[in-house]
Design a protein around this motif. Structure first.
Motif, PDB file in Angstrom:
ATOM      1  N   ARG A 147     -34.185  61.451 -29.514  1.00  0.00           N
ATOM      2  CA  ARG A 147     -34.478  61.823 -28.122  1.00  0.00           C
ATOM      3  C   ARG A 147     -33.165  61.923 -27.350  1.00  0.00           C
ATOM      4  O   ARG A 147     -32.522  60.908 -27.042  1.00  0.00           O
ATOM      5  CB  ARG A 147     -35.400  60.775 -27.492  1.00  0.00           C
ATOM      6  N   LEU A 148     -32.769  63.153 -27.027  1.00  0.00           N
ATOM      7  CA  LEU A 148     -31.490  63.412 -26.365  1.00  0.00           C
ATOM      8  C   LEU A 148     -31.707  64.317 -25.153  1.00  0.00           C
ATOM      9  O   LEU A 148     -30.996  65.303 -24.973  1.00  0.00           O
ATOM     10  CB  LEU A 148     -30.507  64.068 -27.349  1.00  0.00           C
ATOM     11  N   ASN A 149     -32.661  63.967 -24.296  1.00  0.00           N
ATOM     12  CA  ASN A 149     -33.032  64.870 -23.209  1.00  0.00           C
ATOM     13  C   ASN A 149     -32.902  64.294 -21.811  1.00  0.00           C
ATOM     14  O   ASN A 149     -33.098  65.025 -20.833  1.00  0.00           O
ATOM     15  CB  ASN A 149     -34.469  65.367 -23.407  1.00  0.00           C
ATOM     16  N   THR A 150     -32.583  63.011 -21.652  1.00  0.00           N
ATOM     17  CA  THR A 150     -32.611  62.433 -20.306  1.00  0.00           C
ATOM     18  C   THR A 150     -31.325  61.729 -19.900  1.00  0.00           C
ATOM     19  O   THR A 150     -31.313  60.979 -18.924  1.00  0.00           O
ATOM     20  CB  THR A 150     -33.793  61.461 -20.162  1.00  0.00           C
ATOM     21  N   ASN A 151     -30.242  61.941 -20.617  1.00  0.00           N
ATOM     22  CA  ASN A 151     -28.914  61.438 -20.236  1.00  0.00           C
ATOM     23  C   ASN A 151     -28.846  59.911 -20.130  1.00  0.00           C
ATOM     24  O   ASN A 151     -28.008  59.369 -19.406  1.00  0.00           O
ATOM     25  CB  ASN A 151     -28.455  62.061 -18.914  1.00  0.00           C
ATOM     26  N   GLU A 152     -29.723  59.227 -20.851  1.00  0.00           N
ATOM     27  CA  GLU A 152     -29.644  57.767 -20.897  1.00  0.00           C
ATOM     28  C   GLU A 152     -28.527  57.339 -21.841  1.00  0.00           C
ATOM     29  O   GLU A 152     -28.050  58.109 -22.657  1.00  0.00           O
ATOM     30  CB  GLU A 152     -30.969  57.190 -21.416  1.00  0.00           C
ATOM     31  N   SER A 153     -28.151  56.080 -21.745  1.00  0.00           N
ATOM     32  CA  SER A 153     -27.259  55.514 -22.753  1.00  0.00           C
ATOM     33  C   SER A 153     -28.025  55.390 -24.069  1.00  0.00           C
ATOM     34  O   SER A 153     -29.182  54.966 -24.076  1.00  0.00           O
ATOM     35  CB  SER A 153     -26.766  54.134 -22.323  1.00  0.00           C
ATOM     36  N   PRO A 154     -27.411  55.744 -25.197  1.00  0.00           N
ATOM     37  CA  PRO A 154     -28.097  55.586 -26.473  1.00  0.00           C
ATOM     38  C   PRO A 154     -28.065  54.151 -26.982  1.00  0.00           C
ATOM     39  O   PRO A 154     -28.701  53.836 -27.994  1.00  0.00           O
ATOM     40  CB  PRO A 154     -27.301  56.507 -27.405  1.00  0.00           C
ATOM     41  N   PHE A 155     -27.342  53.282 -26.276  1.00  0.00           N
ATOM     42  CA  PHE A 155     -27.183  51.897 -26.717  1.00  0.00           C
ATOM     43  C   PHE A 155     -27.860  50.946 -25.727  1.00  0.00           C
ATOM     44  O   PHE A 155     -27.765  51.136 -24.513  1.00  0.00           O
ATOM     45  CB  PHE A 155     -25.704  51.531 -26.809  1.00  0.00           C
ATOM     46  N   PRO A 156     -28.524  49.905 -26.216  1.00  0.00           N
ATOM     47  CA  PRO A 156     -29.070  48.888 -25.312  1.00  0.00           C
ATOM     48  C   PRO A 156     -27.954  48.034 -24.753  1.00  0.00           C
ATOM     49  O   PRO A 156     -26.811  48.064 -25.251  1.00  0.00           O
ATOM     50  CB  PRO A 156     -29.986  48.074 -26.235  1.00  0.00           C
TER      51      PRO A 156
END
Length: 377
Positions: free
Chosen positions: A24-33
């Motif tokens: 899921r690469l669609n909402t510009n979130e960080s990929p890391f917790p």
């Protein structure tokens, strides 16, 4: 049924396609917790919250921590539930009926959306074909509109463009009202407008904890601006608007600056890898200073490419129906493994898709019934 306000009838709410995929690469979130230590510290502090008492209305400790991070005073900081509520509070105070807000398109659509919800008129200036902002267009729009609020997003969403310092200085010299520089992605860029903030300039810079600080689930944002402006925002913000848990989480997150900076370095490196890989394909790629990359396939419709990626369990943002962004797609920078999977899936999609400029591919999960996505901060 009671009708909504006349000026809201043409507006649509926020929508974003939700599809069950592996990447899921669609909402510009960080990929890391967040770091494990952050989680444990928040849990310990939350266990001591006096739930029967209201939170600190002024969010004193959090504002002091943010001020220390940026080398300003706490009374220059305003905090709220995500940067969108920060923007809403600014517009409630400085826009509204009979006032005008200027944006330069394409850009973050919630600026215009929130402005219209407050009752303000919105005037849209135009960017060039390469999405840069011509100084003569800035001068024209400001002279004609005489806006009460001007928005500039840097890095710009969804294009990724970092505005030059001279463009912000031009706005400050010409704008008759408030200048808002939205820096949701500033940590990934080469410069910030924060050092232009002082008591003599009608300038605020907005930030978010959602990206660098891995706190999209918390919804925490802030601005840095003149003391006199921050004081005015108390007139429109709701009492006790920022809960105790959010204040705790924000303070604790700032203790992990070194870890967050390391993540930024990794994501910038991965952004550069994605950009370089895209440029080996039949694709137009736009330079980015954010944690995402905007691109436009040459011979395959953007919607068809989006669908091909979904078929391979990779979700990115379809911008192809947005004004000025025909056939454009935007990918968030993920983990190295996610980015490799995206690039492999994209190469397969382009190799197998028939050449076309028709952008009317079938949407996954009945997404054709979903209104056009609005870029997120």
């Amino acid at each position: 049924m009671i009708p909504v306000r006349d000026d809201l009838r043409a507006l649509e709410g926020y929508h974003s396609a939700q599809v069950d995929v592996r990447v899921r690469l669609n909402t510009n979130e960080s990929p890391f917790p967040p770091p494990a230590g952050f989680r444990d510290a928040v849990a310990a502090e939350v266990s001591r919250v006096d739930w029967h008492r209201y939170p600190d209305r002024a969010a004193t400790e959090l504002r002091q921590a943010i001020a220390a991070l940026h080398g300003v005073d706490a009374d220059q900081v305003f905090v709220a539930n995500g940067s969108n509520e920060v923007l809403q509070t600014v517009l409630l105070a400085y826009a509204g009926p009979g006032r005008t807000v200027v944006t330069f398109e394409p850009t973050y659509q919630m600026h215009a959306q929130i402005a219209r919800v407050t009752g303000a008129a919105v005037v849209e200036g135009d960017r060039g074909d390469d999405f840069t902002l011509d100084p003569s267009e800035v001068e024209r729009v400001l002279a004609e509109a005489q806006p009460h609020v001007v928005f500039l997003t840097s890095p710009n969403n969804p294009t990724g463009l970092v505005e030059p310092r001279e463009r912000v200085e031009q706005l400050l010299a010409l704008a008759p009202g408030l200048v808002v520089v939205d820096e949701a992605y500033a940590q990934f860029a080469s410069w910030s407008a924060l050092d232009l903030v002082d008591e003599t300039r009608p300038l605020v810079v907005t930030r978010t904890f959602s990206k660098t600080w891995s706190m999209a689930g918390a919804r925490l944002g802030y601005l840095v601006g003149p003391r006199w402006l921050v004081a005015e925002l108390d007139k429109v913000v709701l009492p006790y608007h920022l809960d105790a848990v959010k204040q705790i989480a924000g303070c604790l997150a700032l203790r992990y600056s070194d870890e967050m900076n390391d993540r930024v370095d990794l994501l910038v490196s991965e952004r550069n890898r994605i950009t370089a890989a895209l440029r080996t394909l039949p694709i137009e790629v736009f330079d980015s200073g954010a944690n995402f990359v905007l691109f436009r396939p040459h011979s395959v419709g953007g919607r068809a490419v989006w669908q091909g990626l979904v078929d391979r369990s990779v979700l990115i943002r379809d911008c192809s129906s947005w004004p000025r962004l025909e056939n454009c797609l935007r990918v968030t920078v993920g983990t190295p493994e996610e980015n490799t999977e995206f690039l492999d899936a994209l190469a397969e999609t382009l190799a197998s898709a028939p050449a076309t400029t028709n952008d009317s591919g079938t949407a996954a999960a009945n997404d054709s019934a979903v209104p056009a996505d609005i870029p997120t901060a």
